[in-house]
Design a protein around this motif. Structure first.
Motif, PDB file in Angstrom:
ATOM      1  N   GLU A 286      19.935 -12.572  -9.301  1.00 21.38           N
ATOM      2  CA  GLU A 286      20.420 -13.920  -8.757  1.00 21.38           C
ATOM      3  C   GLU A 286      18.825 -14.439  -9.520  1.00 21.38           C
ATOM      4  O   GLU A 286      19.507 -16.254 -10.186  1.00 21.38           O
ATOM      5  CB  GLU A 286      20.938 -13.758  -7.432  1.00 21.38           C
ATOM      6  N   ARG A 287      17.571 -14.069  -8.981  1.00 16.99           N
ATOM      7  CA  ARG A 287      17.330 -14.993  -9.214  1.00 16.99           C
ATOM      8  C   ARG A 287      16.248 -15.275 -10.486  1.00 16.99           C
ATOM      9  O   ARG A 287      15.687 -16.222 -10.585  1.00 16.99           O
ATOM     10  CB  ARG A 287      15.289 -14.653  -8.227  1.00 16.99           C
ATOM     11  N   ILE A 288      16.041 -13.977 -10.812  1.00 23.85           N
ATOM     12  CA  ILE A 288      15.841 -14.247 -12.816  1.00 23.85           C
ATOM     13  C   ILE A 288      16.968 -14.767 -13.394  1.00 23.85           C
ATOM     14  O   ILE A 288      15.897 -16.079 -14.083  1.00 23.85           O
ATOM     15  CB  ILE A 288      15.843 -12.583 -12.565  1.00 23.85           C
ATOM     16  N   GLN A 289      18.271 -14.924 -12.986  1.00 20.21           N
ATOM     17  CA  GLN A 289      18.990 -15.507 -14.136  1.00 20.21           C
ATOM     18  C   GLN A 289      18.722 -17.027 -13.577  1.00 20.21           C
ATOM     19  O   GLN A 289      19.069 -17.297 -14.011  1.00 20.21           O
ATOM     20  CB  GLN A 289      20.817 -15.254 -13.741  1.00 20.21           C
ATOM     21  N   ALA A 290      18.626 -17.083 -12.499  1.00 23.39           N
ATOM     22  CA  ALA A 290      17.714 -19.283 -11.111  1.00 23.39           C
ATOM     23  C   ALA A 290      17.124 -19.247 -12.398  1.00 23.39           C
ATOM     24  O   ALA A 290      16.686 -20.750 -12.947  1.00 23.39           O
ATOM     25  CB  ALA A 290      18.518 -19.319 -10.401  1.00 23.39           C
ATOM     26  N   MET A 291      16.377 -18.365 -12.860  1.00 20.86           N
ATOM     27  CA  MET A 291      15.036 -19.576 -13.143  1.00 20.86           C
ATOM     28  C   MET A 291      14.960 -19.438 -15.011  1.00 20.86           C
ATOM     29  O   MET A 291      14.469 -19.892 -15.441  1.00 20.86           O
ATOM     30  CB  MET A 291      13.256 -18.691 -13.102  1.00 20.86           C
TER      31      MET A 291
ATOM     32  N   HIS B 251      -3.942 -13.356 -19.745  1.00 25.36           N
ATOM     33  CA  HIS B 251      -4.990 -12.401 -20.309  1.00 25.36           C
ATOM     34  C   HIS B 251      -4.691 -10.551 -20.802  1.00 25.36           C
ATOM     35  O   HIS B 251      -4.950  -9.848 -19.272  1.00 25.36           O
ATOM     36  CB  HIS B 251      -6.250 -12.638 -20.059  1.00 25.36           C
ATOM     37  N   ASN B 252      -5.055  -9.860 -21.574  1.00 27.70           N
ATOM     38  CA  ASN B 252      -4.764  -8.359 -21.606  1.00 27.70           C
ATOM     39  C   ASN B 252      -4.056  -7.911 -21.196  1.00 27.70           C
ATOM     40  O   ASN B 252      -4.396  -6.899 -20.519  1.00 27.70           O
ATOM     41  CB  ASN B 252      -6.369  -7.951 -21.578  1.00 27.70           C
ATOM     42  N   ASN B 253      -2.990  -8.478 -20.733  1.00 26.45           N
ATOM     43  CA  ASN B 253      -1.941  -7.607 -20.207  1.00 26.45           C
ATOM     44  C   ASN B 253      -1.270  -8.007 -18.633  1.00 26.45           C
ATOM     45  O   ASN B 253      -1.403  -6.898 -18.199  1.00 26.45           O
ATOM     46  CB  ASN B 253      -1.187  -6.363 -20.675  1.00 26.45           C
ATOM     47  N   GLN B 254      -2.406  -8.667 -18.229  1.00 24.95           N
ATOM     48  CA  GLN B 254      -2.270  -9.191 -16.892  1.00 24.95           C
ATOM     49  C   GLN B 254      -2.261 -11.102 -16.085  1.00 24.95           C
ATOM     50  O   GLN B 254      -2.228 -11.080 -17.561  1.00 24.95           O
ATOM     51  CB  GLN B 254      -3.314  -8.402 -16.231  1.00 24.95           C
ATOM     52  N   ALA B 255      -1.476 -10.834 -15.914  1.00 25.96           N
ATOM     53  CA  ALA B 255      -1.311 -12.086 -15.233  1.00 25.96           C
ATOM     54  C   ALA B 255      -1.711 -12.583 -14.013  1.00 25.96           C
ATOM     55  O   ALA B 255      -1.917 -11.602 -13.201  1.00 25.96           O
ATOM     56  CB  ALA B 255       0.162 -11.969 -16.045  1.00 25.96           C
ATOM     57  N   LYS B 256      -2.368 -14.371 -13.674  1.00 24.66           N
ATOM     58  CA  LYS B 256      -2.348 -14.558 -12.706  1.00 24.66           C
ATOM     59  C   LYS B 256      -1.421 -16.157 -12.126  1.00 24.66           C
ATOM     60  O   LYS B 256      -1.736 -16.902 -13.929  1.00 24.66           O
ATOM     61  CB  LYS B 256      -3.891 -15.106 -12.649  1.00 24.66           C
ATOM     62  N   LEU B 257      -1.238 -16.963 -11.411  1.00 29.10           N
ATOM     63  CA  LEU B 257      -0.728 -18.192 -11.341  1.00 29.10           C
ATOM     64  C   LEU B 257      -2.400 -18.562 -10.744  1.00 29.10           C
ATOM     65  O   LEU B 257      -2.896 -17.953  -9.709  1.00 29.10           O
ATOM     66  CB  LEU B 257      -0.167 -17.739  -9.507  1.00 29.10           C
TER      67      LEU B 257
ATOM     68  N   ILE C 187       6.684 -11.048 -14.114  1.00 33.03           N
ATOM     69  CA  ILE C 187       7.189 -10.955 -13.838  1.00 33.03           C
ATOM     70  C   ILE C 187       6.066  -9.375 -12.946  1.00 33.03           C
ATOM     71  O   ILE C 187       5.136  -9.357 -11.725  1.00 33.03           O
ATOM     72  CB  ILE C 187       8.599 -10.398 -12.395  1.00 33.03           C
ATOM     73  N   ALA C 188       6.056  -8.559 -13.780  1.00 34.64           N
ATOM     74  CA  ALA C 188       5.654  -6.928 -13.681  1.00 34.64           C
ATOM     75  C   ALA C 188       4.218  -7.021 -13.950  1.00 34.64           C
ATOM     76  O   ALA C 188       2.937  -6.913 -12.931  1.00 34.64           O
ATOM     77  CB  ALA C 188       6.209  -6.510 -14.756  1.00 34.64           C
ATOM     78  N   GLN C 189       3.584  -8.091 -14.918  1.00 30.51           N
ATOM     79  CA  GLN C 189       2.075  -8.378 -14.894  1.00 30.51           C
ATOM     80  C   GLN C 189       1.536  -8.771 -13.878  1.00 30.51           C
ATOM     81  O   GLN C 189       0.397  -9.375 -13.110  1.00 30.51           O
ATOM     82  CB  GLN C 189       2.045  -9.322 -16.427  1.00 30.51           C
ATOM     83  N   LEU C 190       2.434 -10.027 -13.527  1.00 28.18           N
ATOM     84  CA  LEU C 190       1.886 -10.560 -11.768  1.00 28.18           C
ATOM     85  C   LEU C 190       2.112  -9.299 -10.465  1.00 28.18           C
ATOM     86  O   LEU C 190       1.079  -9.927  -9.156  1.00 28.18           O
ATOM     87  CB  LEU C 190       2.770 -11.951 -11.771  1.00 28.18           C
TER      88      LEU C 190
END
Length: 114
Positions: free
Chosen positions: A77-82, A96-102, A46-49
């Motif tokens: 609650e959302r994190i626990q649900a996931m 990639h390199n500590n970064q993320a994309k959907l 979530i942080a990387q995104l």
């Protein structure tokens, strides 16, 4: 190192994996519905995104409604649900390199390699 959080049953996930391969990018494939994420891993994604937990959720999934989640649910609650229901996690995610994309659309992930 590149990782794709992949669901082979999802067309966008398959398209994203194919796009990586077409561009010569080798990625470790993490089948996140079988190899369940830890809370620390999910929070890191979530942080990387650079998004909020709600933005990573598939809110149209049956489980979302069955769990009583809504716009007023807390991030915890959302994190626990996931964590308990990996099908609620939007996919695919490429890191990639500590970064993320959907990968929605799949071309989004190429920004990580530009």
């Amino acid at each position: 190192m590149t990782t794709i959080y992949h669901n082979p049953r999802c067309s966008k996930s398959r398209q994203t994996l194919a796009l990586l391969e077409e561009n010569g990018i080798q990625a470790d494939i993490r089948l996140y519905q079988k190899d369940i994420l830890s809370k620390v891993e999910l929070e890191l994604l979530i942080a990387q995104l650079k998004i909020q937990p709600i933005e990573l959720m598939r809110t149209k999934e049956t489980a979302y409604k069955e769990l009583g989640l809504n716009k007023d649910s807390s991030d915890e609650e959302r994190i626990q649900a996931m964590l308990n229901n990996p099908s609620l996690i939007e996919r695919p995610i490429v890191v990639h390199n500590n970064q993320a994309k959907l990968g929605r659309p799949p071309e989004n992930v190429l920004e990580l390699f530009g």
